[in-house]
Design a protein around this motif. Structure first.
Motif, mmCIF file in Angstrom:
data_model
loop_
_atom_site.group_PDB
_atom_site.id
_atom_site.type_symbol
_atom_site.label_atom_id
_atom_site.label_comp_id
_atom_site.label_asym_id
_atom_site.label_seq_id
_atom_site.Cartn_x
_atom_site.Cartn_y
_atom_site.Cartn_z
ATOM 1 N N GLN A 69 73.419 32.745 43.716
ATOM 2 C CA GLN A 69 72.917 31.481 43.812
ATOM 3 C C GLN A 69 73.486 30.426 44.490
ATOM 4 O OE1 GLN A 69 69.402 31.357 43.854
ATOM 5 N NE2 GLN A 69 69.065 33.617 43.139
ATOM 6 N N VAL A 70 73.240 29.796 45.430
ATOM 7 C CA VAL A 70 74.031 28.519 45.899
ATOM 8 C C VAL A 70 74.525 27.617 44.995
ATOM 9 C CG1 VAL A 70 73.055 28.920 48.310
ATOM 10 C CG2 VAL A 70 72.131 27.196 46.619
ATOM 11 N N SER A 71 73.889 27.568 43.742
ATOM 12 C CA SER A 71 74.324 26.559 42.717
ATOM 13 C C SER A 71 75.574 27.180 41.778
ATOM 14 C CB SER A 71 73.130 26.219 41.701
ATOM 15 O OG SER A 71 72.693 27.402 41.492
ATOM 16 N N SER A 72 75.952 28.518 42.261
ATOM 17 C CA SER A 72 77.101 28.946 41.632
ATOM 18 C C SER A 72 78.368 28.372 42.363
ATOM 19 C CB SER A 72 77.277 30.542 41.725
ATOM 20 O OG SER A 72 77.233 30.959 42.945
ATOM 21 N N SER A 115 75.527 34.770 39.357
ATOM 22 C CA SER A 115 75.222 33.350 39.844
ATOM 23 C C SER A 115 75.234 32.380 38.801
ATOM 24 C CB SER A 115 73.605 33.555 40.186
ATOM 25 O OG SER A 115 73.584 34.251 41.165
ATOM 26 N N PHE A 116 75.857 32.510 37.623
ATOM 27 C CA PHE A 116 76.003 31.342 36.726
ATOM 28 C C PHE A 116 76.683 30.162 37.631
ATOM 29 C CE2 PHE A 116 75.009 34.440 33.593
ATOM 30 C CZ PHE A 116 74.782 34.052 32.496
ATOM 31 N N ASP A 117 76.652 28.828 37.129
ATOM 32 C CA ASP A 117 77.167 27.719 37.606
ATOM 33 C C ASP A 117 78.391 27.936 37.664
ATOM 34 O OD1 ASP A 117 74.425 26.938 38.099
ATOM 35 O OD2 ASP A 117 74.723 25.211 36.705
ATOM 36 N N THR A 118 79.149 27.448 38.593
ATOM 37 C CA THR A 118 80.833 27.456 38.832
ATOM 38 C C THR A 118 81.379 28.840 39.076
ATOM 39 O OG1 THR A 118 81.604 27.964 36.550
ATOM 40 C CG2 THR A 118 81.051 25.438 37.235
ATOM 41 N N VAL A 142 82.711 24.579 52.598
ATOM 42 C CA VAL A 142 81.197 24.523 53.067
ATOM 43 C C VAL A 142 80.441 24.136 51.773
ATOM 44 C CG1 VAL A 142 79.265 25.841 53.904
ATOM 45 C CG2 VAL A 142 81.681 26.369 54.822
ATOM 46 N N PRO A 143 79.998 22.798 51.683
ATOM 47 C CA PRO A 143 79.216 22.298 50.538
ATOM 48 C C PRO A 143 77.826 22.960 50.302
ATOM 49 C CG PRO A 143 79.157 20.795 52.319
ATOM 50 C CD PRO A 143 79.820 21.991 52.947
ATOM 51 N N ARG A 144 76.960 23.256 51.173
ATOM 52 C CA ARG A 144 75.684 23.382 50.990
ATOM 53 C C ARG A 144 75.341 24.719 51.956
ATOM 54 N NH1 ARG A 144 75.981 18.154 50.699
ATOM 55 N NH2 ARG A 144 75.795 17.990 53.317
ATOM 56 N N PRO A 145 75.897 25.955 51.587
ATOM 57 C CA PRO A 145 75.494 27.167 52.420
ATOM 58 C C PRO A 145 74.083 27.290 52.014
ATOM 59 C CG PRO A 145 76.614 27.823 50.326
ATOM 60 C CD PRO A 145 76.782 26.155 50.634
ATOM 61 N N ARG A 146 73.141 27.830 52.951
ATOM 62 C CA ARG A 146 71.836 28.352 52.801
ATOM 63 C C ARG A 146 71.965 29.759 51.966
ATOM 64 N NH1 ARG A 146 67.898 26.103 56.445
ATOM 65 N NH2 ARG A 146 66.440 27.596 55.244
ATOM 66 N N LYS A 147 72.855 30.577 52.121
ATOM 67 C CA LYS A 147 72.979 31.808 51.721
ATOM 68 C C LYS A 147 74.523 31.990 50.941
ATOM 69 C CE LYS A 147 70.898 33.809 55.290
ATOM 70 N NZ LYS A 147 70.204 32.695 55.844
ATOM 71 N N ILE A 148 74.545 32.707 49.871
ATOM 72 C CA ILE A 148 75.738 33.312 49.657
ATOM 73 C C ILE A 148 75.332 34.722 49.321
ATOM 74 C CG2 ILE A 148 77.538 33.309 47.869
ATOM 75 C CD1 ILE A 148 77.000 30.409 47.201
ATOM 76 N N LEU A 149 76.029 35.581 49.968
ATOM 77 C CA LEU A 149 76.019 37.119 49.899
ATOM 78 C C LEU A 149 77.057 37.556 49.453
ATOM 79 C CD1 LEU A 149 74.072 36.861 53.335
ATOM 80 C CD2 LEU A 149 73.125 37.435 51.197
ATOM 81 N N GLY A 150 76.992 38.808 48.808
ATOM 82 C CA GLY A 150 78.215 39.569 48.268
ATOM 83 C C GLY A 150 77.704 41.129 48.581
ATOM 84 N N ILE A 151 78.698 41.700 48.354
ATOM 85 C CA ILE A 151 78.600 43.435 48.649
ATOM 86 C C ILE A 151 79.462 43.949 47.504
ATOM 87 C CG2 ILE A 151 80.681 43.180 50.328
ATOM 88 C CD1 ILE A 151 79.225 45.491 51.876
ATOM 89 N N GLY A 152 78.883 44.915 46.821
ATOM 90 C CA GLY A 152 79.358 45.694 45.606
ATOM 91 C C GLY A 152 80.022 47.155 46.197
ATOM 92 N N LEU A 153 81.107 47.403 45.594
ATOM 93 C CA LEU A 153 81.639 48.664 45.764
ATOM 94 C C LEU A 153 82.076 48.862 47.155
ATOM 95 C CD1 LEU A 153 79.371 51.026 43.694
ATOM 96 C CD2 LEU A 153 81.609 49.882 42.932
ATOM 97 N N ASN A 154 83.004 48.028 47.847
ATOM 98 C CA ASN A 154 83.256 48.059 49.178
ATOM 99 C C ASN A 154 84.719 48.092 49.211
ATOM 100 O OD1 ASN A 154 82.308 47.903 51.785
ATOM 101 N ND2 ASN A 154 83.096 45.801 51.930
ATOM 102 N N TYR A 155 85.482 48.619 48.280
ATOM 103 C CA TYR A 155 86.845 49.061 48.390
ATOM 104 C C TYR A 155 86.972 50.428 47.656
ATOM 105 C CZ TYR A 155 88.728 44.946 50.612
ATOM 106 O OH TYR A 155 88.833 43.640 51.257
ATOM 107 N N LEU A 169 71.527 42.489 40.276
ATOM 108 C CA LEU A 169 72.790 41.860 39.851
ATOM 109 C C LEU A 169 72.876 40.437 39.879
ATOM 110 C CD1 LEU A 169 75.210 43.941 42.096
ATOM 111 C CD2 LEU A 169 74.343 44.756 40.022
ATOM 112 N N THR A 170 71.811 39.834 40.271
ATOM 113 C CA THR A 170 71.616 38.508 40.377
ATOM 114 C C THR A 170 72.043 37.445 39.372
ATOM 115 O OG1 THR A 170 70.287 38.585 42.295
ATOM 116 C CG2 THR A 170 70.556 36.300 41.489
ATOM 117 N N LEU A 171 71.412 37.514 38.260
ATOM 118 C CA LEU A 171 71.655 36.952 37.185
ATOM 119 C C LEU A 171 73.329 36.711 36.781
ATOM 120 C CD1 LEU A 171 68.697 37.621 34.691
ATOM 121 C CD2 LEU A 171 69.220 35.511 35.844
#
Length: 277
Positions: A94-97, A166-169, A58-71, A161-163
């Motif tokens: 961020q989608v640029s990641s 969300s680093f590139d790559t 998926v090349p250009r998602p509008r959102k990338i969402l994560g969840i912490g402490l889920n296991y 947590l975003t910073l």
């Protein structure tokens, strides 16, 4: 179906159906999400996978969402005082990641605390709002592998947590999208993260605390989920931050994440180039 985006030697980007060690072209102009929904007939053209460069499905998602402490095991490795959150702890990458399944992960100049988190990724296939848990899986276009790469000291700078997320790559995904009909039970998948012969994580999606249906229901209550949105569903124990000694990723290594029925992604780690912009 296993649906991939890939680049040919001349730079042309195509979408195709993966069959064994080959990929068969789908009609020109079709997207991965359209292919998952419409199941078009491939053309006769087929190429060996080693002859193409696989890209993020998926090349250009509008959102990338994560969840912490889920296991559960990931919660426990944080220490006896740590408890599983009663309500899911969501965050944004961020989608640029976004990066491809075999692209390099760049270790930034500002930190050496480069961590890995092998995860099952859910790809949303239709626009949805206020979806009930009982209907939530109908919104899923497919599944793929992700690595929620994290720069831990930057992650701890702010509660969002975003910073640090969300680093590139720092969001490799792939190697292709697998449609739900090929995944009999998304809670019977084995996830393994390794560097070389060293297995760093090995866990099963059966131990997910807040399941996919609940995640989609809660997220879609707050805002509209759109086709192509990615949800990284959490990671198990074994991350670098909680190891003793801590085991950060370093340039020259290759970090591999594999999941039952989904294949594997493998990304070399490189240093950020001096003066890079």
């Amino acid at each position: 179906m296993k649906i991939a985006r890939y680049e040919l030697l001349d730079g042309t980007v195509r979408v195709g159906l993966v069959e064994g060690d080959q990929v068969r072209d789908l009609p020109g102009g079709i997207t991965v999400l359209q292919a998952a929904a419409e199941r078009p007939t491939p053309t006769s053209a087929a190429r060996a996978l080693h002859e193409v460069r696989l890209l993020a499905p998926v090349p250009r998602p509008r959102k990338i969402l994560g969840i912490g402490l889920n296991y559960t095991d990931h919660v426990v490795e944080g220490g006896p005082a740590r408890e599983a959150p009663a309500f899911p702890v969501f965050f944004n990458k961020q989608v640029s990641s976004l990066a491809g399944p075999f692209d390099a992960i760049v270790r930034p100049r500002v930190s050496a605390q480069l961590d890995y988190e092998g995860e099952l990724v859910v790809v949303i296939g239709r626009t949805c709002r206020r979806v009930a848990e009982t209907d939530a899986l109908r919104a899923v276009a497919g599944y793929m592998i992700g690595n929620d790469v994290s720069v831990r000291d930057w992650q701890r700078l702010a509660p969002t947590l975003t910073l640090g997320k969300s680093f590139d790559t720092h969001c490799p995904t792939g190697p292709w999208l697998v449609t739900p009909d090929e995944i009999v039970d998304p809670y019977k998948l084995q996830v393994r993260t390794s560097v070389g012969e060293e297995i760093l994580q090995s866990f099963t999606t059966a131990n997910m605390i807040h399941r996919i249906e609940k995640q989609i229901a809660i997220l879609s209550t707050a805002f509209t989920l759109e086709p192509g949105d990615l949800i990284l569903t959490g990671t198990g124990a074994g991350v670098a931050f909680f190891r003793k000694p801590q085991r950060w990723l370093v340039p020259g290594e290759r970090v591999r994440v594999e999941i039952t029925a989904l294949g594997a992604i493998e990304n070399p780690v490189v240093d950020e180039e001096a003066g890079a912009t």
